[in-house]
Write a protein that holds these residues in place. Sequence first.
Motif, PDB file in Angstrom:
ATOM      1  N   GLY A  49      -2.062   4.814   4.143  1.00 52.39           N
ATOM      2  CA  GLY A  49      -2.192   4.306   4.733  1.00 52.39           C
ATOM      3  C   GLY A  49      -2.327   2.974   6.211  1.00 52.39           C
ATOM      4  N   ARG A  50      -2.883   2.681   5.348  1.00 53.05           N
ATOM      5  CA  ARG A  50      -2.893   1.969   7.523  1.00 53.05           C
ATOM      6  C   ARG A  50      -1.898   0.649   7.141  1.00 53.05           C
ATOM      7  N   LEU A 110     -15.497  -2.002   8.190  1.00 50.14           N
ATOM      8  CA  LEU A 110     -14.454  -2.796   8.683  1.00 50.14           C
ATOM      9  C   LEU A 110     -14.513  -1.846  10.751  1.00 50.14           C
ATOM     10  N   CYS A 161      -8.741  -6.156  12.059  1.00 53.08           N
ATOM     11  CA  CYS A 161      -9.461  -5.278  11.874  1.00 53.08           C
ATOM     12  C   CYS A 161     -10.908  -6.513  12.096  1.00 53.08           C
ATOM     13  N   ARG A 188      -2.546   1.918  -4.304  1.00 55.02           N
ATOM     14  CA  ARG A 188      -4.150   1.985  -3.018  1.00 55.02           C
ATOM     15  C   ARG A 188      -4.267   0.255  -3.711  1.00 55.02           C
ATOM     16  N   ASP A 189      -4.850   0.069  -2.167  1.00 55.59           N
ATOM     17  CA  ASP A 189      -4.715  -1.231  -1.988  1.00 55.59           C
ATOM     18  C   ASP A 189      -5.661  -1.686  -2.970  1.00 55.59           C
ATOM     19  N   ASP A 190      -6.388  -1.338  -3.190  1.00 52.99           N
ATOM     20  CA  ASP A 190      -7.922  -1.926  -3.407  1.00 52.99           C
ATOM     21  C   ASP A 190      -7.261  -2.489  -4.704  1.00 52.99           C
ATOM     22  N   SER A 194     -11.870  -1.627  13.786  1.00 50.78           N
ATOM     23  CA  SER A 194     -10.446  -2.192  14.922  1.00 50.78           C
ATOM     24  C   SER A 194     -11.065  -2.464  16.880  1.00 50.78           C
ATOM     25  N   ASN A 228      -9.904  -8.551   3.351  1.00 52.87           N
ATOM     26  CA  ASN A 228     -11.458  -8.046   3.504  1.00 52.87           C
ATOM     27  C   ASN A 228     -10.979  -7.346   1.734  1.00 52.87           C
ATOM     28  N   GLN A 265       1.147  -0.602   0.269  1.00 50.27           N
ATOM     29  CA  GLN A 265       0.075   0.423   0.151  1.00 50.27           C
ATOM     30  C   GLN A 265       0.582   1.274   0.062  1.00 50.27           C
TER      31      GLN A 265
HETATM   32  P1  ATP Z   1      -6.014   3.490  -0.199  1.00 50.51           P
HETATM   33  O1  ATP Z   1      -5.659   4.227  -0.572  1.00 50.51           O
HETATM   34  O2  ATP Z   1      -4.884   2.410  -0.212  1.00 50.51           O
HETATM   35  O3  ATP Z   1      -6.909   2.851  -0.873  1.00 50.51           O
HETATM   36  P2  ATP Z   1      -8.012   2.639   1.887  1.00 50.51           P
HETATM   37  O4  ATP Z   1      -8.712   3.819   2.520  1.00 50.51           O
HETATM   38  O5  ATP Z   1      -8.879   1.448   0.908  1.00 50.51           O
HETATM   39  O6  ATP Z   1      -6.939   3.034   1.160  1.00 50.51           O
HETATM   40  P3  ATP Z   1      -6.615   2.496   5.206  1.00 50.51           P
HETATM   41  O7  ATP Z   1      -7.797   2.421   5.312  1.00 50.51           O
HETATM   42  O8  ATP Z   1      -5.882   2.489   4.838  1.00 50.51           O
HETATM   43  O9  ATP Z   1      -7.142   1.761   3.590  1.00 50.51           O
HETATM   44  O10 ATP Z   1      -6.786   0.023   5.542  1.00 50.51           O
HETATM   45  C1  ATP Z   1      -6.125  -0.460   4.945  1.00 50.51           C
HETATM   46  C2  ATP Z   1      -6.576  -1.846   5.161  1.00 50.51           C
HETATM   47  O11 ATP Z   1      -6.191  -1.527   6.625  1.00 50.51           O
HETATM   48  C3  ATP Z   1      -7.688  -2.232   4.872  1.00 50.51           C
HETATM   49  O12 ATP Z   1      -8.361  -2.750   3.671  1.00 50.51           O
HETATM   50  C4  ATP Z   1      -8.260  -3.615   6.587  1.00 50.51           C
HETATM   51  O13 ATP Z   1      -7.239  -4.221   5.907  1.00 50.51           O
HETATM   52  C5  ATP Z   1      -6.855  -2.493   7.120  1.00 50.51           C
HETATM   53  N1  ATP Z   1      -7.582  -2.150   8.571  1.00 50.51           N
HETATM   54  C6  ATP Z   1      -7.248  -2.179  10.159  1.00 50.51           C
HETATM   55  N2  ATP Z   1      -7.848  -1.751  10.064  1.00 50.51           N
HETATM   56  C7  ATP Z   1      -8.669  -0.792  10.012  1.00 50.51           C
HETATM   57  C8  ATP Z   1      -9.442   0.180   9.920  1.00 50.51           C
HETATM   58  N3  ATP Z   1     -10.028   0.235  11.862  1.00 50.51           N
HETATM   59  N4  ATP Z   1     -10.123   0.508   9.380  1.00 50.51           N
HETATM   60  C9  ATP Z   1     -10.057   0.083   8.097  1.00 50.51           C
HETATM   61  N5  ATP Z   1      -9.149  -0.408   7.331  1.00 50.51           N
HETATM   62  C10 ATP Z   1      -8.529  -1.336   8.346  1.00 50.51           C
END
Ligand code: ATP
Length: 283
Positions: free
Chosen positions: A12-13, A158, A92, A51-53, A160, A72, A9
């Motif tokens: 992000g997380r 989601l 999560c 991007r993780d998607d 946590s 997920n 990624q």
């Molecule tokens: P991107 O910009 O890469 O698409 P995103 O906004 O889709 O990022 P993030 O919010 O950074 O994704 O979360 C990445 C992953 O972290 C989630 O897909 C999930 O597997 C994990 N995760 C762990 N805790 C949480 C949480 N509380 N909320 C959302 N995702 C979480």
Amino acid sequence: MKTLKIAIQKSGRLNEKSVELLKNCGLNFENYKSSLISPVSNFPLEILFLRDDDIPEYVQDGIADLGIVGENVIQETEVKVNYLQRLGFGKCSLKIAISNNSDITDLQHLNGKSIATTYPAILGKFLKENKIQSEIRNISGSVEIAPGLGLADAICDLVSTGGTLKSNGLKPFADVMSSEAVLIGRNGDEDNILIQELIQRIQSVLRAKETKYVVLNIHRDNLPKIMDLLPGVKSPTIVPLAEADWVAVHTVIPERDFWARISSLKQAGAEGIVVMPIEKIIL
Ligand code: ATP
Ligand code: MG
């Protein structure tokens, strides 16, 4: 040998922990926020920041050989990839949540209700398995405000710690799936030597994280008592001390029942207990 590509990624997380894991595997690379691709200087590997998607599809289609992504995301995109290793971070769960004052008390009460989510595929499957017919409102973000706006009766998102739900007047109601970050690869790539080498490095880092190195002093008479309490990688190392009849015991203890074990060791006569982190365990 062909240089591998691993997709992680971009921000992000999961970004920080993914970078940390790869660095702990001894891989040298620059973590430029602005670049999409970063070469590793001491291993035939390039890191793609995405991007993780997009990660599961990139791996499925062979644009990347490996990827680090939440389960997920894989389930939602419904791609065919190999799960190579669970990574123990990004934990999560995807939950259905309802307003604190909602009259929904049973899963069946969701029949005929609307649920807002960014995970329509996973939610759809869950509802089908439970023979529930709800309307799925597929929205692209800020799902937790949907019930307050009257957009949906429940959400599926989601969670946590649950803090976001709480601050939006919502409570968890049903578990749909639990998730953590995983290493994925393409079907058929299992025998690639570089991939195997990387998996072994990752496993040695994960193993080390789950354990602590412990050194303690004990009187020889008490040694049999503590032997049962010490699992060790094989068996503990025992070194004589300058003081007659005292020995130092070196061993490895699992992190999860760490405090329980330490207090039993003390009760069995252990003194001067020193605990150290472990960097890697190679079996
Ligand atoms: P991107 O910009 O890469 O698409 P995103 O906004 O889709 O990022 P993030 O919010 O950074 O994704 O979360 C990445 C992953 O972290 C989630 O897909 C999930 O597997 C994990 N995760 C762990 N805790 C949480 C949480 N509380 N909320 C959302 N995702 C979480
Ligand atoms: Mg995303």
